[in-house]
Design a protein around this motif. Structure first.
Motif, short mmCIF file in Angstrom:
data_model
loop_
_atom_site.label_atom_id
_atom_site.label_comp_id
_atom_site.label_asym_id
_atom_site.label_seq_id
_atom_site.Cartn_x
_atom_site.Cartn_y
_atom_site.Cartn_z
N ALA A 7 8.09 -58.95 13.92
CA ALA A 7 7.69 -59.77 13.69
C ALA A 7 5.90 -59.90 13.20
O ALA A 7 5.09 -59.49 14.08
CB ALA A 7 7.61 -61.07 14.46
N ILE A 8 5.64 -59.98 11.44
CA ILE A 8 4.20 -59.66 10.89
C ILE A 8 3.74 -61.63 10.81
O ILE A 8 4.14 -62.00 9.87
CB ILE A 8 3.80 -58.96 10.25
N PHE A 9 2.96 -61.81 10.77
CA PHE A 9 2.10 -63.59 10.66
C PHE A 9 1.44 -63.45 9.86
O PHE A 9 -0.25 -62.66 10.16
CB PHE A 9 2.14 -64.36 11.77
N TYR A 10 1.77 -63.20 8.23
CA TYR A 10 0.42 -63.22 7.15
C TYR A 10 -0.15 -64.97 7.60
O TYR A 10 0.55 -65.84 6.79
CB TYR A 10 1.02 -62.97 6.30
N HIS A 11 -1.60 -64.58 7.84
CA HIS A 11 -2.25 -65.57 7.68
C HIS A 11 -3.71 -65.35 6.35
O HIS A 11 -4.49 -64.26 6.56
CB HIS A 11 -2.67 -66.39 8.41
N ALA A 12 -4.14 -66.38 6.05
CA ALA A 12 -5.42 -66.61 5.59
C ALA A 12 -6.40 -66.77 5.97
O ALA A 12 -7.76 -67.02 5.65
CB ALA A 12 -5.53 -66.95 4.20
N GLY A 13 -6.30 -67.06 7.55
CA GLY A 13 -7.94 -68.01 7.91
C GLY A 13 -8.30 -69.97 7.91
O GLY A 13 -8.45 -70.42 8.34
N CYS A 14 -7.27 -70.03 6.87
CA CYS A 14 -6.86 -71.99 6.59
C CYS A 14 -6.79 -72.56 8.00
O CYS A 14 -5.65 -72.21 8.87
CB CYS A 14 -6.44 -71.55 5.41
N ALA A 15 -7.12 -73.78 7.68
CA ALA A 15 -6.52 -75.24 8.87
C ALA A 15 -4.49 -74.26 8.81
O ALA A 15 -4.28 -74.53 9.98
CB ALA A 15 -7.17 -75.70 8.89
N VAL A 16 -3.93 -74.70 8.13
CA VAL A 16 -2.97 -74.96 7.67
C VAL A 16 -1.67 -73.47 8.82
O VAL A 16 -1.40 -73.84 9.17
CB VAL A 16 -2.32 -74.90 6.35
N CYS A 17 -3.04 -72.26 8.08
CA CYS A 17 -2.55 -71.20 8.30
C CYS A 17 -2.39 -71.05 10.09
O CYS A 17 -1.42 -70.48 10.88
CB CYS A 17 -3.31 -69.78 8.25
N VAL A 18 -3.45 -71.56 10.69
CA VAL A 18 -3.64 -71.32 12.31
C VAL A 18 -2.78 -72.03 12.71
O VAL A 18 -2.61 -71.68 14.11
CB VAL A 18 -5.46 -71.72 12.90
N GLU A 19 -2.89 -73.43 12.54
CA GLU A 19 -2.24 -74.55 12.98
C GLU A 19 -0.57 -73.64 13.23
O GLU A 19 -0.05 -73.65 14.48
CB GLU A 19 -2.31 -75.43 12.53
N ALA A 20 0.21 -73.65 12.44
CA ALA A 20 1.62 -72.89 12.40
C ALA A 20 1.38 -71.44 13.02
O ALA A 20 2.37 -71.03 13.93
CB ALA A 20 1.60 -72.12 10.81
N GLU A 21 0.24 -70.42 12.77
CA GLU A 21 0.41 -69.25 13.72
C GLU A 21 0.31 -69.43 14.76
O GLU A 21 1.16 -68.70 15.51
CB GLU A 21 -1.40 -68.61 13.18
N GLN A 22 -0.53 -70.07 16.01
CA GLN A 22 0.27 -70.05 17.07
C GLN A 22 0.99 -71.15 17.74
O GLN A 22 1.62 -70.37 18.62
CB GLN A 22 -1.28 -71.51 17.24
N GLN A 23 1.53 -71.98 17.01
CA GLN A 23 2.87 -72.45 17.73
C GLN A 23 4.35 -71.99 17.00
O GLN A 23 4.63 -71.30 18.39
CB GLN A 23 2.81 -74.82 17.18
#
Lengths: 82, 82
Positions: free
Chosen positions: B4-20
């Motif tokens: 499982a690879i989670f791609y994000h860009a450090g934005c608020a929407v990304c960080v919240e989704a990433e953690q949960q």
């Protein structure tokens, strides 16, 4: 146990996401439920209250995640009342 | 182990989704990796090849799931090269 609810409308985008996403969840920590909105207009209201705007959507412990895009909730409502 | 690879860009929407979302995955069956695209232009190319069009996105065993919407990959590229 935390609760995971997967809202879908039976479309191809939904079904594909449902199988793979639900399978990846940790069923030792999440009680998983799948709700077919197009067959249940009361559930559409509950989904809206939970913040669901489109399907497929995953509610993880109260937080909504919209996954890909199959249809808006308004489109699902239209199909439901048709 | 599946990947499982989670791609994000450090934005608020990304960080919240990433953690949960990452927390909800079954870590006994999925090897979980998190990739910050805005800090890694090579990874942007790999993400594009995998079918990622926006962030945050979750790649489950090769299938892309776009979760909510933080930014398009083009926007992330712009930020990366700025």
């Amino acid at each position: 146990m935390k609760k995971a609810i997967f809202y879908h409308a039976g479309c191809a985008v939904c079904v594909e996401a449902e199988q793979q996403v639900l399978d990846a969840l940790d069923c030792n920590r999440y009680e998983v439920e799948s709700v077919h909105l197009a067959q249940n207009s009361l559930a559409i209201e509950q989904a809206q209250l939970a913040g669901v705007r489109s399907v497929p959507a995953l509610l993880l412990d109260g937080t909504v995640f919209h996954i890909n895009f199959g249809a808006s909730l308004d489109e699902v409502k239209g199909a439901c009342h048709a």
